[in-house]
Enzyme design. Structure first.
Site, PDB file in Angstrom:
ATOM      1  N   GLU A   4      48.413  53.961  43.031  1.00  0.00           N
ATOM      2  CA  GLU A   4      48.856  53.427  41.896  1.00  0.00           C
ATOM      3  C   GLU A   4      50.229  53.846  41.918  1.00  0.00           C
ATOM      4  O   GLU A   4      50.660  55.076  42.524  1.00  0.00           O
ATOM      5  CB  GLU A   4      48.184  54.002  40.688  1.00  0.00           C
ATOM      6  CG  GLU A   4      46.864  53.222  40.374  1.00  0.00           C
ATOM      7  CD  GLU A   4      46.335  53.949  38.823  1.00  0.00           C
ATOM      8  OE1 GLU A   4      46.969  54.630  38.259  1.00  0.00           O
ATOM      9  OE2 GLU A   4      45.242  53.351  38.635  1.00  0.00           O
TER      10      GLU A   4
ATOM     11  N   THR B 265      50.753  32.518  44.570  1.00  0.00           N
ATOM     12  CA  THR B 265      49.519  33.056  45.032  1.00  0.00           C
ATOM     13  C   THR B 265      49.917  33.233  46.555  1.00  0.00           C
ATOM     14  O   THR B 265      50.807  32.702  47.289  1.00  0.00           O
ATOM     15  CB  THR B 265      48.390  32.190  44.890  1.00  0.00           C
ATOM     16  OG1 THR B 265      48.495  30.811  45.442  1.00  0.00           O
ATOM     17  CG2 THR B 265      47.707  32.150  43.594  1.00  0.00           C
TER      18      THR B 265
ATOM     19  N   TYR C 104      43.385  54.302  46.958  1.00  0.00           N
ATOM     20  CA  TYR C 104      44.014  54.061  45.536  1.00  0.00           C
ATOM     21  C   TYR C 104      45.320  54.290  45.709  1.00  0.00           C
ATOM     22  O   TYR C 104      45.764  55.512  46.248  1.00  0.00           O
ATOM     23  CB  TYR C 104      43.346  55.003  44.451  1.00  0.00           C
ATOM     24  CG  TYR C 104      42.637  54.260  43.495  1.00  0.00           C
ATOM     25  CD1 TYR C 104      43.373  53.394  42.536  1.00  0.00           C
ATOM     26  CD2 TYR C 104      41.324  54.370  43.266  1.00  0.00           C
ATOM     27  CE1 TYR C 104      42.617  52.576  41.635  1.00  0.00           C
ATOM     28  CE2 TYR C 104      40.811  53.590  42.415  1.00  0.00           C
ATOM     29  CZ  TYR C 104      41.330  52.664  41.616  1.00  0.00           C
ATOM     30  OH  TYR C 104      40.733  51.915  40.481  1.00  0.00           O
TER      31      TYR C 104
ATOM     32  N   LYS D 232      46.173  29.438  49.377  1.00  0.00           N
ATOM     33  CA  LYS D 232      46.727  27.977  49.658  1.00  0.00           C
ATOM     34  C   LYS D 232      47.413  27.581  50.703  1.00  0.00           C
ATOM     35  O   LYS D 232      47.145  28.095  51.765  1.00  0.00           O
ATOM     36  CB  LYS D 232      47.219  27.756  48.128  1.00  0.00           C
ATOM     37  CG  LYS D 232      46.545  28.155  47.010  1.00  0.00           C
ATOM     38  CD  LYS D 232      47.064  27.773  45.627  1.00  0.00           C
ATOM     39  CE  LYS D 232      46.179  27.910  44.364  1.00  0.00           C
ATOM     40  NZ  LYS D 232      46.601  29.059  43.706  1.00  0.00           N
TER      41      LYS D 232
ATOM     42  N   ARG E 152      43.477  36.058  49.196  1.00  0.00           N
ATOM     43  CA  ARG E 152      43.339  35.594  47.847  1.00  0.00           C
ATOM     44  C   ARG E 152      44.216  36.667  47.013  1.00  0.00           C
ATOM     45  O   ARG E 152      43.783  37.732  46.948  1.00  0.00           O
ATOM     46  CB  ARG E 152      42.122  35.477  47.209  1.00  0.00           C
ATOM     47  CG  ARG E 152      41.327  34.520  47.622  1.00  0.00           C
ATOM     48  CD  ARG E 152      41.603  33.329  47.356  1.00  0.00           C
ATOM     49  NE  ARG E 152      41.574  32.968  46.207  1.00  0.00           N
ATOM     50  CZ  ARG E 152      40.384  32.351  45.393  1.00  0.00           C
ATOM     51  NH1 ARG E 152      39.247  32.045  46.161  1.00  0.00           N
ATOM     52  NH2 ARG E 152      40.528  32.200  44.318  1.00  0.00           N
TER      53      ARG E 152
ATOM     54  N   ASP F  47      56.540  28.534  39.298  1.00  0.00           N
ATOM     55  CA  ASP F  47      55.020  28.971  39.977  1.00  0.00           C
ATOM     56  C   ASP F  47      54.741  28.142  40.987  1.00  0.00           C
ATOM     57  O   ASP F  47      54.511  26.861  40.790  1.00  0.00           O
ATOM     58  CB  ASP F  47      54.012  28.874  38.906  1.00  0.00           C
ATOM     59  CG  ASP F  47      52.614  28.944  39.350  1.00  0.00           C
ATOM     60  OD1 ASP F  47      52.531  29.293  40.505  1.00  0.00           O
ATOM     61  OD2 ASP F  47      51.657  29.039  38.297  1.00  0.00           O
TER      62      ASP F  47
END
Ligand code: DSN
Length: 424
Positions: free
Chosen positions: A54, A224, A52, A227, A233, A198
């Site tokens: 954060e 992203t 984790y 692609k 991903r 985008d």
């Protein structure tokens, strides 16, 4: 070798193996899909999934960040260098979250945003009706020109002047032509709007210098990481210095909790891969393959939206072939050619059963297929269209597709290991 997964959960192990077999035994033409390298896969399946983190490097809310801070800084620096951006946030879980974080960094709920209509090639999160983006913001959608299938900047400018959006979004998911991000920037400036670009679909072409980058003309660029960029991903935001703080706050704590460090780590690896001459050659071949596919399909009498392509994808208008998109996509899938049915601009049919088929070349190019193979694929597609109700022909096509796949196996290492990666 028997793996831990095989021993512990043979059912899931077997399904993963089946998916691997499916991916290697099919001609995958979904333009948003690809094959990642073993290096990216390894980073993605690493112990970083256990952590984790954060916050941001140097200012986390959990201890034990000796390594994650280093990794995230490397990822940020690689992103900045690759996209020539002032600032990079590499934490978004996906493109959808990245887009929402970009809007929230710039404007307030209830403000107006303007993006490309989904049925004309935009994305759900560009303000499409069923997306929460159209509930959180007032949404104005711009279509493409119904005659040419291309963006109509006079119309976009007129809509912008009429509705005075606070954000104009450039970028698409089913648009086969290069997008002039500079004009979008000018229109946004003229109406006092922010420009969010985008580039999820074409990021790989942008970093390879094949398409012009929106970074100089946009306040925030969203992408992203899979692609054409060929990473895991994930999502990413790039922006000018003046928006850096707002963007970071918008991603965390605004929208997300802890970043997915295993994905972020694999994104770092993918960016090292993308910063190589081999990747540039790969990206060029994607476009050459898409053009060869377009030419051959045109020879077979297919109608292509805009008449061809400048990028990695084609949108086929199937109306003259009298085959609905969904029926064709399903028949092609049985023939080991994987595509997706898609709306065409001003589609008279509903999105659930539209008149188009979207195909693209990133994945087959990763397998090393070039123009001759791509022409063969066009011939296979045509055979399925002409024999849509004949399962024996579809079976024959599947055999040919499998043979082609066996000649171009999914490569284990398609990028020469980069000794300078840590300096990137
Ligand atoms: N769903 C993606 C695509 O296939 O284009 C866009 O996010």
């Amino acid at each position: 070798m028997v793996t831990a997964l095989e021993l512990y959960d043979p059912q899931i192990y077997e399904l993963i193996r089946q998916e691997e077999t499916r991916q290697s035994g099919a001609i995958r033409l979904i333009p948003s899909e690809n094959y990642v390298s073993k290096a990216v896969m390894q980073a993605s399946g690493s112990c970083l999934t256990n952590k984790y983190s954060e916050g941001y490097p140097g200012r986390r809310y959990y201890e034990g960040q000796q390594v994650t801070d280093l990794i995230e800084r490397i990822a940020q620096e690689r992103a900045k260098k690759l996209f020539k951006a002032d600032h990079a946030n590499v934490q978004p879980y996906s493109g959808s979250v990245a887009n929402l974080a970009a809007y929230a960094a710039l404007v307030n709920p209830g403000d107006t945003i303007m993006g490309m209509s989904l049925v004309d090639g935009g994305h759900l999160t560009h303000g499409w009706t069923v997306s929460h983006t159209s509930r959180f913001y007032k949404s104005v959608l711009y279509p493409v020109n119904p005659q040419t299938g291309r963006l109509d900047f006079d119309q976009i400018e007129a809509l912008a002047k009429k509705h005075r959006p606070k954000i104009i979004i450039s970028g698409a998911t089913a648009y086969p032509r290069e997008i002039d991000f500079e004009i979008f920037g000018q229109i946004a400036k003229a109406v006092g709007a922010y420009h969010v670009s985008d580039i999820a679909h074409v990021a790989g072409l942008v970093v390879a210098g094949i398409h012009k980058s929106p970074v100089p003309y946009a306040d925030i660029v969203s992408t992203t990481t899979h692609k054409t960029l060929r990473g895991p991903r994930g999502g990413m935001l790039l922006c000018k210095k003046e928006h850096a703080e707002n963007v970071d706050r918008s991603v965390f704590p605004g929208l997300q909790g802890g970043p997915h460090m295993h994905t972020l780590t694999a994104v770092a690896v993918a960016m090292a891969e993308a910063n190589t001459p081999e990747f540039v050659a790969y990206a060029k071949q994607i476009v050459k393959n898409a053009r060869a596919l377009a030419e051959k399909l045109l020879e077979y009498g297919f109608n292509l939206v805009t008449g061809g392509t400048d990028n990695h994808l084609l949108l086929i208008d199937l109306r003259n072939k009298n085959v609905p998109g969904k029926k064709l996509a399903k028949a092609l899938d049985r023939a080991r050619i994987v595509t997706n049915y898609n709306t065409i601009p001003s589609d008279p049919a509903p999105p659930a059963n539209p008149s188009g088929l979207r195909i693209g070349t990133p994945a087959i190019t990763t397998r090393g297929m070039k123009e001759p193979e791509v022409r063969q694929i066009a011939t296979l597609i045509n055979r399925v269209v002409e024999n849509i109700d004949d399962e024996s022909v579809i079976e024959d096509v599947a055999k040919e597709a499998l043979l082609l796949c066996s000649q171009f196996p999914v490569p284990d290492h398609f990028i020469v290991p980069n000794k300078n990666a840590s300096k990137l």
